[in-house]
Design an enzyme around this catalytic site. Structure first.
Site, short mmCIF file in Angstrom:
data_model
loop_
_atom_site.label_atom_id
_atom_site.label_comp_id
_atom_site.label_asym_id
_atom_site.label_seq_id
_atom_site.Cartn_x
_atom_site.Cartn_y
_atom_site.Cartn_z
N SER A 191 0.80 -1.23 0.00
CA SER A 191 0.00 0.00 0.00
C SER A 191 0.83 1.28 0.00
O SER A 191 0.28 2.37 -0.18
CB SER A 191 -0.95 0.00 1.20
OG SER A 191 -2.02 -0.88 0.97
N GLY A 196 3.28 9.99 6.19
CA GLY A 196 3.90 8.76 5.71
C GLY A 196 2.85 7.74 5.33
O GLY A 196 1.70 8.07 5.04
N HIS A 197 3.24 6.49 5.36
CA HIS A 197 2.33 5.41 5.01
C HIS A 197 3.01 4.10 5.38
O HIS A 197 4.23 4.03 5.50
CB HIS A 197 2.02 5.42 3.51
CG HIS A 197 0.66 4.92 3.15
ND1 HIS A 197 0.31 3.58 3.20
CD2 HIS A 197 -0.44 5.57 2.71
CE1 HIS A 197 -0.96 3.46 2.81
NE2 HIS A 197 -1.45 4.65 2.52
N ASP A 198 2.21 3.06 5.58
CA ASP A 198 2.71 1.70 5.78
C ASP A 198 2.26 0.85 4.61
O ASP A 198 1.21 1.11 4.00
CB ASP A 198 2.18 1.11 7.08
CG ASP A 198 2.58 1.92 8.31
OD1 ASP A 198 3.70 2.46 8.31
OD2 ASP A 198 1.76 2.01 9.24
N GLY A 203 4.30 -11.16 2.29
CA GLY A 203 5.62 -11.42 2.84
C GLY A 203 6.57 -10.24 2.85
O GLY A 203 7.79 -10.44 2.90
#
Length: 451
Positions: free
Chosen positions: A74, A300-302, A307
């Site tokens: 994402s 930000g973002h994760d 995996g």
């Protein structure tokens, strides 16, 4: 106390002893969390510390390098959002116009704007999984999903993380530019950032790439896993990149490069009203999550693919950018532990998650929340467990005990450790009566039945 810019620069200037200590902690944590390989970049704009460790693919033994590209999951979304903002900056679209003005397949939701797509506030369902999405195209996918019957809430009034919204954003880019999304993101953004393009599904990689990994529960061994994404979902999660590539994006987001005009970067970082992402973050802008830390607001973002686990944080006030990639699911835990180590050894405070909730009082039963809730094809059922406490199941799988509070927030009990983790919240209808929605890890579901 929050770090100061001089302290951060001292860390990024990386005296040998400090560099070695952070490298040592990165290696030790990778081993603890069973992550084959990882990258870390700390960038102040004047100095950069770039570290990496381990193996890109346990099947081949190829080592990680600073250039190894990892599936960003994402974390692709901020790139797609930046494309849309660049088009808006050129006058090709208006962020507050209905998406249906450009995409007829969204005519079933005429109130959803471009801004709603990018901030996850349009009330769109999450969307079908990649296997289901692989049997259709983007237009049919959106037309079937974006209907008044499936809408989760009125546009702009709440938050629900939606891959479908970014499928629509990618279609918007393609409609306006006349280019496939892959070509548009390369020519309009990646080339300017100095990022060599790589995508899930590439038949011939143009740069070194890492495999995703998972732990085989039967043998305890870490093994590579197949990474797959339906082509239509590419704008939501197909990009591969290194921590250095993420740091380049972070620099643009905080206005340290000319890739994003200052007005575009500022617009992306501005918190949107109605965007209450719960456990995911403290707020949301256009394509980026917002994390509060004292008086500072980091963006930000994760991102998680099959995996992999990748993370980006950038602070516009100090200019600090921190980027991390790891090629196993356990890298999420590695990232959280690593942020604590950065504070301990270098004085750099980086928000890994949303701020912990303040005192919410004593847990309560909340029987009024028992029922079935739905987001597209996903069913969330909250039922009373054997001891009467609420238990959450998703599509009939798992049975996660909930710890509920009077403010309608709840924690999920980790089945492995029994520790409470922020889970989400319930919502009453606007009149303050019946509970009508539940948000679980940022995804909202609408109540369809009582227990």
């Amino acid at each position: 106390m929050p770090y100061t810019v001089p302290a951060a620069r001292a860390a990024a200037g990386a005296p040998t002893r400090l560099r070695e200590e952070i490298q040592s902690r990165l290696e030790a944590l990778a081993d603890t969390h069973r992550v084959p390989g990882a990258q870390l970049v700390l960038d102040t704009g004047t100095e950069t510390l770039s570290l990496y460790t381990g193996t890109a693919d346990t099947a081949t033994g190829v080592p990680f390098t600073a250039d190894t590209a990892v599936a960003l999951g994402s974390l692709t979304k901020p790139y797609t959002a930046a494309l849309v903002l660049l088009l808006a900056d050129d006058g090709d679209l208006d962020l507050d116009e209905p998406v249906a003005a450009h995409l007829p397949e969204l005519s079933g939701l005429p109130g959803v704007t471009v801004r709603h797509l990018l901030s996850h506030t349009g009330g769109l369902p999450t969307g079908p999984d990649s296997d289901a999405a692989s049997t259709t195209n983007g237009s049919r996918y959106l037309a079937a999903l974006c209907t008044a019957e499936q809408a989760l809430f009125p546009p702009g009034t709440d938050f629900s993380y939606s891959n479908a919204g970014y499928v629509a954003a990618g279609r918007l880019v393609e409609t306006i530019t006349g280019m496939p999304w892959h070509e548009a993101v390369r020519t309009l953004l990646l080339d300017s950032l100095g990022t060599r393009p790589a995508f899930i599904g590439d038949t011939a990689a143009a740069r070194p790439t890492a495999a995703g990994h998972a732990v085989n529960t039967a043998t305890g061994q870490v093994r590579p896993v197949r990474q797959y994404l339906a082509p239509l979902e590419a704008p939501a999660g197909a990009l591969l990149g290194s921590a250095a590539d993420l740091a380049a994006l972070g620099s643009a987001l905080v206005g340290r490069s000319q890739v994003l005009p200052p007005a575009v970067a500022k617009e992306m970082r501005r918190g949107e009203s109605g965007a209450r992402p719960g456990a995911l973050a403290d707020g949301w802008g256009l394509g980026v999550a917002l994390f509060r830390q004292g008086e500072r607001v980091w963006c930000g973002h994760d991102g998680n693919a099959q995996g992999t686990s990748c993370h980006l944080r950038a602070d516009a006030e100090s200019g600090m950018v921190v980027a991390f990639t790891g090629n196993a699911g356990g890298a999420t835990g590695l990232w959280r532990d690593l942020t604590r180590e950065l504070e301990r050894v270098a004085g750099i405070r980086v928000p890994a998650t949303a701020r912990p909730a303040t005192d919410r009082g004593r847990p309560v039963a909340l029987p009024e929340c028992l029922g079935t809730y739905r987001n597209g094809g996903v069913a969330y059922r909250v039922a009373a467990g054997p001891d009467g406490s609420p238990v959450l199941s998703i599509d009939g799988d798992l049975s996660l005990p909930l710890v509920c509070y009077p403010d309608l927030t709840f924690d999920l009990l980790d089945p492995a450790t029994g520790r409470p983790e922020p889970g989400g919240r319930f919502h009453r209808d606007p009149a303050g009566g019946r509970v009508e929605r539940v948000q679980v890890s940022g995804r909202t579901a609408r109540r369809v039945d009582d227990c």
